[in-house]
Enzyme design. Structure first.
Site, PDB file in Angstrom:
ATOM      1  N   ASP A 140       0.819  -1.222   0.000  1.00  0.00           N
ATOM      2  CA  ASP A 140       0.000   0.000   0.000  1.00  0.00           C
ATOM      3  C   ASP A 140       0.852   1.271   0.000  1.00  0.00           C
ATOM      4  OD1 ASP A 140      -2.395  -1.636   0.363  1.00  0.00           O
ATOM      5  OD2 ASP A 140      -1.729  -1.848   2.439  1.00  0.00           O
ATOM      6  N   GLY A 154      -3.498  -4.985  -4.719  1.00  0.00           N
ATOM      7  CA  GLY A 154      -4.128  -4.066  -5.662  1.00  0.00           C
ATOM      8  C   GLY A 154      -3.324  -2.804  -5.866  1.00  0.00           C
ATOM      9  N   HIS A 155      -3.314  -2.341  -7.100  1.00  0.00           N
ATOM     10  CA  HIS A 155      -2.740  -1.036  -7.416  1.00  0.00           C
ATOM     11  C   HIS A 155      -3.889  -0.110  -7.798  1.00  0.00           C
ATOM     12  CE1 HIS A 155       1.291  -3.108  -8.628  1.00  0.00           C
ATOM     13  NE2 HIS A 155       1.198  -2.904  -7.329  1.00  0.00           N
ATOM     14  N   GLN A 170       2.250  -6.385  -3.172  1.00  0.00           N
ATOM     15  CA  GLN A 170       2.587  -6.376  -1.750  1.00  0.00           C
ATOM     16  C   GLN A 170       3.949  -5.704  -1.516  1.00  0.00           C
ATOM     17  OE1 GLN A 170       1.685  -9.896  -2.794  1.00  0.00           O
ATOM     18  NE2 GLN A 170      -0.355  -9.964  -1.980  1.00  0.00           N
TER      19      GLN A 170
END
Length: 429
Positions: free
Chosen positions: A14, A41-42, A229
């Site tokens: 993140d 997720g991006h 990650q």
């Protein structure tokens, strides 16, 4: 031959890798996702639309870049097809811009059910998994009972799948005897029909991505690899067992793409100007007070995948030095400089005090991390409005001093500086 530039997270994920990837993909031919699953997720905001990309490389949003899902990824076909449909609905041409490794392992319904059952059985020793079946899918991969993308098209797919479903159903019932849905939902024939339908839709994209990437380098194509990650979630080098099930460090990039160490170019490590973590596990600089709450609100620190509030704290340079060593970082990207600049005084962790012994060396040993106390150095904040700054020289002196100290401590340059939420709010040095 060209080399692949790599973007990696340095802490717990993140960090805002998507922003750096978005910049590098502007003139890249290929963007590759090498590890993880849809537990990562991006997030990219472009043309007023916010995209949360969980499997497809976010570099594909450039409009001309080919997205490659490498062999190191564990793939949920349902999630992937939703992402494809979302991109198509927003005008993206996907047919010739997406490739999926034939060696990528497939997540099946029993993986997520087993994930949740195992987490429930751990009781007070929960890891904090997202429950999306990532860990069990990797377990099958290394236990050599997994199904790869190429298996969806094999003559014995039904036979393999039926045997696996019956076995996994028994495991789910063993770990979670109260689960009434296992028998009903884990029906081999229904899953076979569902996944053969997925396979038909994905067939145009499945190919030998290892050969594709090497030929691209021989043709001097520009390649960027998107890490999922981050370093401290690495199965080997993270704060085990509070980690993910793959290698989001440089080693995972190599094994997850089929490219070699000689094929790696720049390795960009991405951090925030503070630290955050989602899920359980040690976090030396965590702030369980109003300051931590304020960082969370100012930085909008809620998980892309889960929506969970992230734990927040000051920047940890001891951890960052470790990430540099493990990954061979050549440069840094520092995001959320505007967020941390809203504080009057900013602290940065420069060492750990572990039972009276001060060290600048990181360790993943849980006893060490749980007893470590951060040693801080303070800086002046109050950066003011910096989102309009286009060069490093335009930043206020306090902001420049903060960035320079990070560079001096770690020994590599800060090339990218995030100054706001928009994709354009970034200084490139």
């Amino acid at each position: 031959m060209s080399k692949a530039d790599v973007v990696l997270g340095c802490f717990y994920g993140d960090e805002g890798k998507g922003k750096v990837i978005d910049y590098l993909a502007a003139d890249a031919d290929i963007a590759v996702r090498a590890t993880g699953g849809d537990n990562a997720g991006h997030t990219i905001k472009t043309n007023g639309v916010k995209y949360a990309m969980h499997l497809i490389p976010s570099g594909i949003l450039s409009g001309h870049t080919v997205g490659v899902i490498g062999n190191g990824v564990v793939l949920n076909p349902e999630v992937l097809l939703k992402e494809i449909d979302n991109l198509v609905s927003h005008g993206y041409e996907i047919k010739n811009h997406l490739k999926i490794s034939e060696k990528a392992h497939i997540i099946l319904p029993y993986h997520s059910m087993l994930d949740l059952a195992l987490e429930k059985a751990r009781k007070n020793l929960k890891i904090g998994t997202t429950g999306k079946g990532i860990g069990p899918a990797y377990c099958d991969k290394y236990e050599r009972s997994g199904l790869r993308a190429e298996d969806l098209y094999s003559d014995d797919f039904r036979e393999k799948l039926t045997a696996l479903v019956e076995h996994k159903k028994a495991l789910v019932e063993f770990y979670d005897p109260e689960n009434e849905d296992a028998k009903k939902l884990l029906d081999p024939e229904k899953i076979y029909e569902q996944y053969t339908a997925y396979a038909e839709k994905l067939k145009p994209y499945v190919c030998d991505t290892v050969t594709y990437l090497h030929k691209a380098m021989e043709e001097n194509k520009k390649i960027v690899v998107e890490g999922a990650q981050a370093t401290l979630l690495d199965i080997d080098f993270g704060s085990y067992p509070y980690v993910t099930s793959s290698n989001p460090t440089i080693g995972g990039i190599i094994t997850g793409t089929g490219m070699s160490s000689a094929d790696m170019g720049n390795v960009y490590g991405v951090i925030k100007a503070y630290s955050s973590r989602v899920g359980a596990g040690p976090f030396v600089t965590e702030l369980l007070d109003e300051t931590g709450d304020r960082i969370r609100e100012l930085g909008h620190e809620y998980g892309t995948t889960t929506g969970r509030p992230r734990r927040c704290g000051w920047l940890d340079l001891v951890t960052l030095k470790y990430a540099k060593r493990v990954n061979g970082l050549t440069a840094l990207a520092v995001n959320h400089l505007d967020t941390i600049g809203q504080f009057d005084r900013i602290k940065v962790c420069v060492a750990y005090d572990c039972d009276g012994k001060v060290t600048e060396d990181f360790s993943t040993n849980l006893k060490f991390l749980n007893s470590a106390k951060p040693v801080y150095r303070e800086f002046d904040g109050n950066f003011g409005e910096i989102s309009d700054c286009k060069t490093f020289e335009e930043l206020p002196e306090n902001a420049k001093a903060y960035i320079r100290f990070i560079e001096e401590y770690i020994g590599i340059p800060v090339k990218f500086i995030g100054t706001g939420a928009e994709r354009e709010a970034m200084i490139v040095r």
